[in-house]
Every structure is written in structure tokens, then in C-alpha cells.
Scaffold this active site. Structure first.
Site, PDB file in Angstrom:
ATOM      1  N   ASN A   1     -12.802  -3.200   2.428  1.00  0.00           N
ATOM      2  CA  ASN A   1     -13.839  -1.927   2.525  1.00  0.00           C
ATOM      3  C   ASN A   1     -14.551  -2.249   1.393  1.00  0.00           C
ATOM      4  O   ASN A   1     -14.203  -2.355   0.085  1.00  0.00           O
ATOM      5  CB  ASN A   1     -12.982  -0.703   2.347  1.00  0.00           C
ATOM      6  CG  ASN A   1     -12.029  -0.338   3.662  1.00  0.00           C
ATOM      7  OD1 ASN A   1     -12.344  -0.812   4.763  1.00  0.00           O
ATOM      8  ND2 ASN A   1     -10.865   0.279   3.371  1.00  0.00           N
TER       9      ASN A   1
ATOM     10  N   HIS B   1      -6.995  -5.898   2.227  1.00  0.00           N
ATOM     11  CA  HIS B   1      -5.994  -5.291   2.950  1.00  0.00           C
ATOM     12  C   HIS B   1      -5.266  -6.351   3.953  1.00  0.00           C
ATOM     13  O   HIS B   1      -6.137  -7.033   4.480  1.00  0.00           O
ATOM     14  CB  HIS B   1      -6.546  -4.128   3.826  1.00  0.00           C
ATOM     15  CG  HIS B   1      -6.712  -3.037   2.972  1.00  0.00           C
ATOM     16  ND1 HIS B   1      -6.081  -1.867   2.753  1.00  0.00           N
ATOM     17  CD2 HIS B   1      -7.929  -2.749   2.354  1.00  0.00           C
ATOM     18  CE1 HIS B   1      -6.730  -0.972   2.151  1.00  0.00           C
ATOM     19  NE2 HIS B   1      -7.964  -1.451   1.791  1.00  0.00           N
TER      20      HIS B   1
ATOM     21  N   ASP C   1       0.803  -1.440   0.010  1.00  0.00           N
ATOM     22  CA  ASP C   1      -0.034  -0.273   0.102  1.00  0.00           C
ATOM     23  C   ASP C   1       0.800   1.220  -0.162  1.00  0.00           C
ATOM     24  O   ASP C   1       1.792   1.411   0.772  1.00  0.00           O
ATOM     25  CB  ASP C   1      -1.044  -0.091   1.358  1.00  0.00           C
ATOM     26  CG  ASP C   1      -2.119   0.999   1.126  1.00  0.00           C
ATOM     27  OD1 ASP C   1      -3.165   0.541   0.858  1.00  0.00           O
ATOM     28  OD2 ASP C   1      -1.817   2.144   1.059  1.00  0.00           O
TER      29      ASP C   1
ATOM     30  N   GLN D   1     -14.259   2.530   1.222  1.00  0.00           N
ATOM     31  CA  GLN D   1     -13.686   2.034  -0.055  1.00  0.00           C
ATOM     32  C   GLN D   1     -13.302   3.485  -0.710  1.00  0.00           C
ATOM     33  O   GLN D   1     -14.269   4.204  -1.006  1.00  0.00           O
ATOM     34  CB  GLN D   1     -14.424   1.055  -0.941  1.00  0.00           C
ATOM     35  CG  GLN D   1     -13.899   0.348  -2.061  1.00  0.00           C
ATOM     36  CD  GLN D   1     -14.485  -0.663  -2.936  1.00  0.00           C
ATOM     37  OE1 GLN D   1     -15.677  -0.980  -2.693  1.00  0.00           O
ATOM     38  NE2 GLN D   1     -13.700  -1.175  -3.966  1.00  0.00           N
TER      39      GLN D   1
ATOM     40  N   HIS E   1      -9.789  -5.629  -3.643  1.00  0.00           N
ATOM     41  CA  HIS E   1      -8.675  -5.804  -3.214  1.00  0.00           C
ATOM     42  C   HIS E   1      -8.842  -6.117  -1.740  1.00  0.00           C
ATOM     43  O   HIS E   1      -9.680  -5.612  -0.908  1.00  0.00           O
ATOM     44  CB  HIS E   1      -7.628  -4.569  -3.254  1.00  0.00           C
ATOM     45  CG  HIS E   1      -8.410  -3.139  -2.644  1.00  0.00           C
ATOM     46  ND1 HIS E   1      -9.414  -2.518  -3.684  1.00  0.00           N
ATOM     47  CD2 HIS E   1      -8.152  -2.535  -1.645  1.00  0.00           C
ATOM     48  CE1 HIS E   1      -9.313  -1.369  -2.821  1.00  0.00           C
ATOM     49  NE2 HIS E   1      -8.791  -1.254  -1.661  1.00  0.00           N
TER      50      HIS E   1
HETATM   51  P1  5GP Z   1      -9.506   1.277  -0.055  1.00  0.00           P
HETATM   52  O1  5GP Z   1      -9.919   2.440   0.637  1.00  0.00           O
HETATM   53  O2  5GP Z   1     -10.128   1.504  -1.441  1.00  0.00           O
HETATM   54  O3  5GP Z   1      -9.924  -0.103   0.318  1.00  0.00           O
HETATM   55  O4  5GP Z   1      -7.943   1.196  -0.347  1.00  0.00           O
HETATM   56  C1  5GP Z   1      -7.091   1.545  -1.100  1.00  0.00           C
HETATM   57  C2  5GP Z   1      -5.762   1.563  -0.800  1.00  0.00           C
HETATM   58  O5  5GP Z   1      -5.043   1.748  -1.961  1.00  0.00           O
HETATM   59  C3  5GP Z   1      -5.565   2.612   0.365  1.00  0.00           C
HETATM   60  O6  5GP Z   1      -5.032   2.232   1.193  1.00  0.00           O
HETATM   61  C4  5GP Z   1      -4.580   3.553  -0.775  1.00  0.00           C
HETATM   62  O7  5GP Z   1      -3.285   3.972   0.004  1.00  0.00           O
HETATM   63  C5  5GP Z   1      -3.931   2.464  -1.669  1.00  0.00           C
HETATM   64  N1  5GP Z   1      -3.472   3.121  -2.865  1.00  0.00           N
HETATM   65  C6  5GP Z   1      -4.414   3.924  -3.675  1.00  0.00           C
HETATM   66  N2  5GP Z   1      -3.591   4.274  -4.737  1.00  0.00           N
HETATM   67  C7  5GP Z   1      -2.326   3.469  -5.149  1.00  0.00           C
HETATM   68  C8  5GP Z   1      -1.475   3.391  -5.699  1.00  0.00           C
HETATM   69  O8  5GP Z   1      -1.381   3.886  -6.885  1.00  0.00           O
HETATM   70  N3  5GP Z   1      -0.409   2.503  -5.473  1.00  0.00           N
HETATM   71  C9  5GP Z   1      -0.315   1.916  -4.378  1.00  0.00           C
HETATM   72  N4  5GP Z   1       0.735   1.187  -4.040  1.00  0.00           N
HETATM   73  N5  5GP Z   1      -1.481   1.986  -3.558  1.00  0.00           N
HETATM   74  C10 5GP Z   1      -2.360   2.635  -3.589  1.00  0.00           C
END
Ligand code: 5GP
Ligand code: ZN
Length: 108
Positions: free
Chosen positions: A88, A103, A31, A95, A101
């Protein structure tokens, strides 16, 4: 593949993101804003918006994601100390990236 989806771009190798692991249906990478010493994202290769959008044919993907989480925890030495796995789901669930995805966080 959704052209506007950041995780589709990563899955397709259009960014410099390094994969820690790859399997038939998923890739794993760190992340970009880690919430813990170990914070990995286990990401389906198929563009699926969220858990809500899973179909019966996606069972193998889901199983592979969970098994990859177990393997990644082992490889990062956090199996015994423990870790959290979470999805999420949609905006109210936190999300931000609408591509399936899981975590994996731990290593405190
Ligand atoms: P969500 O809140 O959608 O479950 O989590 C998305 C996660 O993706 C977040 O923790 C954010 O830090 C991570 N993230 C967003 N864009 C990128 C990216 O371009 N590269 C990486 N490695 N992580 C990302
Ligand atoms: Zn996508």
C-alpha cells in the site's frame, strides 16, 4: 529509526512481536489484523516511508523482500495454492503504517 514509528519499534525488538524470519535487511511477522488465514508482513529494517521513498541504494532491500515473500509462501504451504503480495502506498493507497512493508496473504 523513527521514534514514533510502530514498525521501527517492532524491528528494534521493543515489542513482544514474534519474528517468523529475519534476514540482513528485513524481518517477517504476522499481521495483527489478518485478512486471510495467512497474513504476513515483510518489513524492511531500515525506516523507509513508502515505495515512493526508495533510493537506488535500496535495491538490495527490495530484492530481499521479494525473495523472503517467496520463501515464506513455501514455508506456509501456500506456494501452489497461490497468494497475493501488495504494497500500500500513501494514504490513498491504503497505507496506514508509514514504514516499508510487503503484505503476503493467502491460504484461503
Ligand atoms: P498498511 O495499511 O500500512 O499497508 O498496513 C499496515 C498493517 O500493519 C495493517 O494490516 C495492520 O493490521 C498491521 N499492524 C499495525 N500495527 C501492527 C502491530 O503493532 N503489530 C502487527 N503485527 N501488525 C500491525
Ligand atoms: Zn519506521
Amino acid at each position: 529509526m523513527e521514534l514514533s514509528c510502530q514498525f521501527c519499534r517492532i524491528v528494534n525488538g521493543e515489542t513482544s512481536t514474534k519474528f517468523l524470519h529475519e534476514d540482513n535487511n528485513l524481518v517477517v511477522f504476522k499481521d495483527i489484523h489478518p485478512q486471510a488465514p495467512v497474513h504476513l508482513l515483510i518489513v524492511s529494517k531500515k525506516h523507509i516511508r513508502s515505495i515512493n521513498d526508495l533510493e537506488d541504494d535500496d535495491r538490495e532491500i527490495v530484492a530481499e523482500i521479494i525473495m523472503a515473500a517467496k520463501l515464506m509462501a513455501q514455508r506456509h504451504g501456500i506456494s501452489k495454492s497461490g497468494y497475493r503480495l501488495f504494497f500500500n502506498v500513501e494514504r490513498g493507497g491504503g497505507q496506514v503504517i508509514f514504514h516499508l512493508h510487503l503484505h503476503l496473504i493467502g491460504g484461503w
